[in-house]
Each structure stands twice: as structure tokens, then as C-alpha cells.
Design an enzyme around this catalytic site. Structure first.
Site, PDB file in Angstrom:
ATOM      1  N   ASN A  21       0.879  -1.164   0.000  1.00 31.65           N
ATOM      2  CA  ASN A  21       0.000   0.000   0.000  1.00 31.65           C
ATOM      3  C   ASN A  21       0.919   1.217   0.000  1.00 31.65           C
ATOM      4  O   ASN A  21       1.479   1.589   1.026  1.00 31.65           O
ATOM      5  CB  ASN A  21      -0.892  -0.029   1.237  1.00 31.65           C
ATOM      6  CG  ASN A  21      -1.865   1.131   1.281  1.00 31.65           C
ATOM      7  OD1 ASN A  21      -1.802   2.034   0.436  1.00 31.65           O
ATOM      8  ND2 ASN A  21      -2.737   1.136   2.257  1.00 31.65           N
ATOM      9  N   ARG A 103      -2.501  -2.179  -3.547  1.00 33.90           N
ATOM     10  CA  ARG A 103      -3.725  -1.408  -3.352  1.00 33.90           C
ATOM     11  C   ARG A 103      -3.678  -0.199  -4.290  1.00 33.90           C
ATOM     12  O   ARG A 103      -2.717   0.569  -4.264  1.00 33.90           O
ATOM     13  CB  ARG A 103      -3.817  -0.919  -1.911  1.00 33.90           C
ATOM     14  CG  ARG A 103      -5.020  -0.038  -1.719  1.00 33.90           C
ATOM     15  CD  ARG A 103      -5.004   0.629  -0.375  1.00 33.90           C
ATOM     16  NE  ARG A 103      -6.213   1.414  -0.210  1.00 33.90           N
ATOM     17  CZ  ARG A 103      -6.243   2.608   0.363  1.00 33.90           C
ATOM     18  NH1 ARG A 103      -5.146   3.158   0.835  1.00 33.90           N
ATOM     19  NH2 ARG A 103      -7.377   3.256   0.483  1.00 33.90           N
ATOM     20  N   HIS A 192     -13.162   2.130  -0.222  1.00 30.73           N
ATOM     21  CA  HIS A 192     -13.126   1.077   0.812  1.00 30.73           C
ATOM     22  C   HIS A 192     -13.678  -0.236   0.257  1.00 30.73           C
ATOM     23  O   HIS A 192     -14.188  -1.079   1.003  1.00 30.73           O
ATOM     24  CB  HIS A 192     -13.999   1.437   2.042  1.00 30.73           C
ATOM     25  CG  HIS A 192     -13.481   2.566   2.885  1.00 30.73           C
ATOM     26  ND1 HIS A 192     -14.321   3.456   3.512  1.00 30.73           N
ATOM     27  CD2 HIS A 192     -12.231   2.925   3.232  1.00 30.73           C
ATOM     28  CE1 HIS A 192     -13.615   4.330   4.212  1.00 30.73           C
ATOM     29  NE2 HIS A 192     -12.327   4.019   4.047  1.00 30.73           N
ATOM     30  N   ARG A 253     -13.544  14.656   7.474  1.00 27.55           N
ATOM     31  CA  ARG A 253     -14.321  15.005   6.277  1.00 27.55           C
ATOM     32  C   ARG A 253     -15.789  15.233   6.628  1.00 27.55           C
ATOM     33  O   ARG A 253     -16.344  14.513   7.461  1.00 27.55           O
ATOM     34  CB  ARG A 253     -14.252  13.887   5.225  1.00 27.55           C
ATOM     35  CG  ARG A 253     -12.878  13.629   4.688  1.00 27.55           C
ATOM     36  CD  ARG A 253     -12.960  12.672   3.498  1.00 27.55           C
ATOM     37  NE  ARG A 253     -11.657  12.138   3.163  1.00 27.55           N
ATOM     38  CZ  ARG A 253     -11.332  10.843   3.252  1.00 27.55           C
ATOM     39  NH1 ARG A 253     -12.234   9.950   3.619  1.00 27.55           N
ATOM     40  NH2 ARG A 253     -10.123  10.444   2.941  1.00 27.55           N
ATOM     41  N   GLU A 396      -8.242  -5.645   5.092  1.00 22.36           N
ATOM     42  CA  GLU A 396      -8.099  -5.258   3.689  1.00 22.36           C
ATOM     43  C   GLU A 396      -6.881  -5.916   3.045  1.00 22.36           C
ATOM     44  O   GLU A 396      -6.903  -6.266   1.872  1.00 22.36           O
ATOM     45  CB  GLU A 396      -8.036  -3.724   3.584  1.00 22.36           C
ATOM     46  CG  GLU A 396      -9.392  -3.099   3.876  1.00 22.36           C
ATOM     47  CD  GLU A 396      -9.344  -1.603   4.111  1.00 22.36           C
ATOM     48  OE1 GLU A 396      -9.027  -1.197   5.252  1.00 22.36           O
ATOM     49  OE2 GLU A 396      -9.629  -0.838   3.180  1.00 22.36           O
TER      50      GLU A 396
END
Ligand code: ADP
Length: 423
Positions: A21, A103, A192, A253, A396
Site C-alpha cells: 500500500n 492497493r 473502501h 471530512r 483489507e
């Protein structure tokens, strides 16, 4: 140097996947063995190219190791990772390594599945940079670095957006001028995706059912947060949009907001485009509402009577409830609601508040089950509830490794049921 993917069935067949990642100045990695889905090593290189870079490496045997300095770029960082792995007998030149799994944040409309990277795929990821200007270039750097290190191995790109590619067009379209939207690639992509895929499948397994027979609402509540409606294993709606800004209230956010607000700020407050962007992505959400983005701190403050923290919590929960209700309507029949990620897995108070009052939809949690702490998937609703409420820890990296391995694996590997531990 190593077996080709088509010879994976032999006893010595490669079963390791290195998941990368890659961020603009960081490289997170995990080496997994897909023979038993075990994690052989995990680590992180941070502040690459900066004054004080650092590598933290933890092999399965434990004994965290640290290195500092000398990582001028991602190539140097990956070389150092390779050295650390080699010191554990897990070098990246090993024939046991089957593939790299990368990723990649944005796959646009093009990628609904993981792909083996070639020059054409690289070019397509590059073409999507305007949609993910911070992430896709960093992901590409990781891919290019790994391709240079092991050009003989499959490099698989696994996209955050891919799972949401099954959304029907009426869910993916924004109601704006079609020509303008198409010219600028504007639509709901969702993010996601590896987490929503993993958790919805795990949730079906928890119910003892085939994913094809289960409708589930997945609530991924981390620092970033998103909800998805998954019908029979396929995503039919999700809360993040063209970018990860839309939807739930997040750590920093705003999530959903009247689109006229940023216009107003630019016209009336003289804010620039970049300032507006920064406000909505970095200084909004829980941080904007109460100065903290960590749910632990918000719960602590709220319990101590802090009104701003309480309001932040209430705004967060109100939005979450609206999405649960909306996705119940989208799905028609809901079999399960699955909470995941840092907040979803750990904050019993959030789970309790999110479903409070939703008994008419068949939703409630058992107070005792809800407060049990565990790393395992678990049901927190009462036996016989119309809708199962569950906590399903996400993974993940494992999902990326699994998708990577499934793509490069052979029928032999599948016959050996190497994927069984992950189902
Ligand atoms: P990221 O989006 O960065 O991957 P994570 O899924 O790791 O985020 O979630 C991080 C967030 O999880 C933290 O910001 C914190 O708000 C929350 N969190 C972690 N542990 C707890 C806990 N015990 N109680 C409440 N919230 C928690």
C-alpha cells in the site's frame, strides 16, 4: 527465477503474496502465505524522501525492528524491506513468492476486478490521476518500483473502487447534465471496496449462508467512513462518491453537504478552491465539530459533559442512521447490518446509538453482546432477531492478497482449497 503461475499446483508452488500500500511518502507492506492465510511479516516505511525516514518491521515471530535513514525514494524503501524480509528468511527473491498485490485507490469505470499490471494498465491508472490526484500517483510509484525489482512476477492491482462497480447506473449517476458528467468522468465510484467485499462475505459466513443469499448493510467506520448496500454479494449502493468526501460524517471530512456550501464559501467568504477543499477534507467532520477526530476522545469528553463533543457524536449518529434507513429501503429485505473498522469494531456506544429506535426496521442490539470485546466476527443482536447486527473485523490486506492469489492461482490451487480459511 520463479515458477510461472501456471505451475502453482506443485508441492513447492509459490503461495506467498506481498501486499503493498504505497502512499506519497510511505510504503505499508504485509507478506502473507496463502497456504494458510497467515501473516509472515508486516511493516511500514514512512517519511520516504524526507529528512528522517524510518522503517518498522515486525516478523511473525515478533521482535519489532527499526531502521532509520537512507530511504531517498520508494525503490530504496522497497530494497530495505527486501533486506529485512531476507533477514527473516523471507526474501523477495524467494521462489515462494507468487505475486505482489497492490492497493490502488481509483480504478474509475474501467476496473471492476483486480488485474495483472502491464504497461496498458499502468497507463490507465495514470489516466485516472485527476480523480485521485494524491493516491493514484503514489500507488503507481509502488507498482513501478515492484515491477523493476521483480519484473518476472505478476504485479496485481486491486482497486478500492472495484467492488462498487456493480452499482446500477441509477445509483452511480449524479443528477447533473449528462454530457458534462461524462466528459469529466463524474459519477459515484465508492471507496473502501476491499473492506466492503471482505466484510459482506465474512458476514454471510457468520450467518452460515452463501453471500448470494444475503442482503447486508456494511458500515465501515474508521477515520474515513462509508456505508454500502450489498445485495446477494453485489454492491448496489455506497455512500462515498466520486471522491471519498461524500456520505457519512468522518474524522476530518464533512460527508454529505449541500453542494452550494462550497460555492457560497468561495463567493461570500472569498475562499479559494484549495482552501475549500482543505476545509471539507481536513477541518470538517468530527474535527470540525468538536476539535477531535478520535472517537475514543469524543466519547470520553461527551461522558464528562462536554457539549461540543456530544453534538459531534449526535451529528455522526444521525447521519449513520439516515444511511441505515436509506439502504434498508434500497435493499428491501435486510438480513444483516455489519459494523467494521476502528470505530465500528471497538465503539459499542456508537453501535448502540446507531440502531437505537430502529426496532421497526427489525434492528436492535443485545446490550451484553454489544459490549463483549473480541477480534472475532460476532453477532450482537438477540437470537431470533429479524435483522442480524454483527461486528465483523475488516482485513483489507488479506482481501488484497486473496484477490491477488485467486487471479494468479490455478485450478489446482483452488482444488486444494487453499482459499477455504478465508471464506
Ligand atoms: P483508518 O481509516 O485510518 O484505517 P481505522 O479503521 O484504524 O482508521 O480507525 C481509526 C479510528 O478508530 C480512530 O480514529 C478512532 O476514532 C477509532 N477507534 C479505535 N479504537 C477505538 C475504541 N476503542 N473506541 C472508539 N473508537 C476507537
Amino acid at each position: 527465477m520463479t515458477d510461472s503461475p501456471t505451475s502453482l499446483g506443485s508441492p513447492d508452488s509459490p503461495t506467498r503474496v506481498l501486499v503493498l500500500n504505497s502512499g506519497s511518502s510511505s510504503l505499508k507492506y504485509q507478506l502473507l502465505d496463502m497456504a494458510d492465510a497467515s501473516r509472515l511479516a508486516v511493516g511500514l516505511v514512512e517519511r520516504i524522501g524526507e529528512a528522517d525516514p524510518r522503517l518498522v518491521h515486525t516478523p511473525r515471530s515478533g521482535g519489532k525492528r527499526e531502521r532509520t535513514g537512507g530511504f531517498a525514494d520508494h525503490a530504496a524503501a522497497l530494497a530495505a524491506v527486501s533486506e529485512e524480509l531476507a533477514a527473516d528468511g523471507l526474501g523477495l527473491d524467494s521462489p515462494a513468492l507468487a505475486a505482489f498485490g497492490h492497493r490502488v485507490v481509483h480504478g474509475g469505470s474501467r476496473f471492476g476486478e483486480p488485474v495483472v499490471v502491464d504497461d496498458g494498465v499502468e497507463a490507465e491508472i495514470e489516466r485516472l490521476v485527476p480523480l485521485a490526484p494524491l493516491h493514484n500517483p503514489a500507488n503507481l510509484t509502488g507498482i513501478r518500483t515492484a515491477r523493476e525489482l521483480r519484473p518476472d512476477l505478476p504485479q496485481v492491482a486491486v482497486f478500492d473502487t472495484a467492488f462498487h462497480r456493480t452499482m446500477p447506473e441509477y445509483a452511480a449517476r449524479y443528477a447533473i447534465d449528462v454530457a458534462t458528467a461524462d466528459e469529466h468522468l463524474i459519477r459515484r465510484y465508492g471507496f473502501h471496496g476491499t473492506s466492503h467485499a471482505y466484510v459482506s462475505r465474512k458476514c454471510a459466513a457468520l450467518l452460515g449462508k452463501d453471500p448470494a443469499d444475503v442482503n447486508v448493510i456494511v458500515l465501515h467506520l474508521g477515520n474515513g467512513a462509508s456505508a454500502s448496500a450489498v445485495a446477494g454479494g453485489r454492491c448496489v449502493d455506497t455512500s462515498m462518491g466520486m471522491t471519498p468526501l461524500e456520505g457519512l460524517v468522518m474524522g476530518t471530512r464533512s460527508g454529505d453537504i449541500d453542494p452550494a456550501v462550497p460555492l457560497h464559501l468561495q463567493r461570500a467568504a472569498g475562499m479559494s478552491v484549495d482552501e475549500t477543499d482543505e476545509l471539507l477534507n481536513k477541518r470538517s467532520g468530527l474535527t470540525g465539530l468538536c476539535g477531535d477526530n478520535d472517537m475514543r476522545e469524543i466519547l470520553r469528553r461527551s461522558d464528562a459533559g462536554d457539549q461540543r463533543a456530544r453534538l459531534a457524536f449526535d451529528v455522526y449518529i444521525h447521519r449513520l442512521k439516515k444511511y441505515i434507513g436509506a439502504y434498508a429501503a434500497v435493499l428491501g429485505r435486510v438480513d444483516a447490518v455489519a459494523f467494521t473498522a476502528g470505530v465500528g469494531e471497538n465503539a459499542a456506544a456508537v453501535r448502540e446509538a446507531a440502531v437505537a429506535g430502529l426496532e421497526p426496521l427489525g434492528l436492535s442490539v443485545d446490550p451484553e453482546r454489544n459490549t463483549v470485546r473480541s477480534d472475532e466476527p460476532r453477532i450482537i443482536s438477540q437470537d431470533g432477531a429479524r435483522v442480524v447486527v454483527a461486528v465483523v473485523p475488516t482485513d483489507e490486506e488479506l482481501e488484497i492478497a486473496q484477490q491477488t492469489f485467486a487471479l494468479v492461482g490455478t485450478e489446482n490451487v483452488r482444488k486444494n482449497e487453499i482459499r477455504t480459511p478465508l471464506s
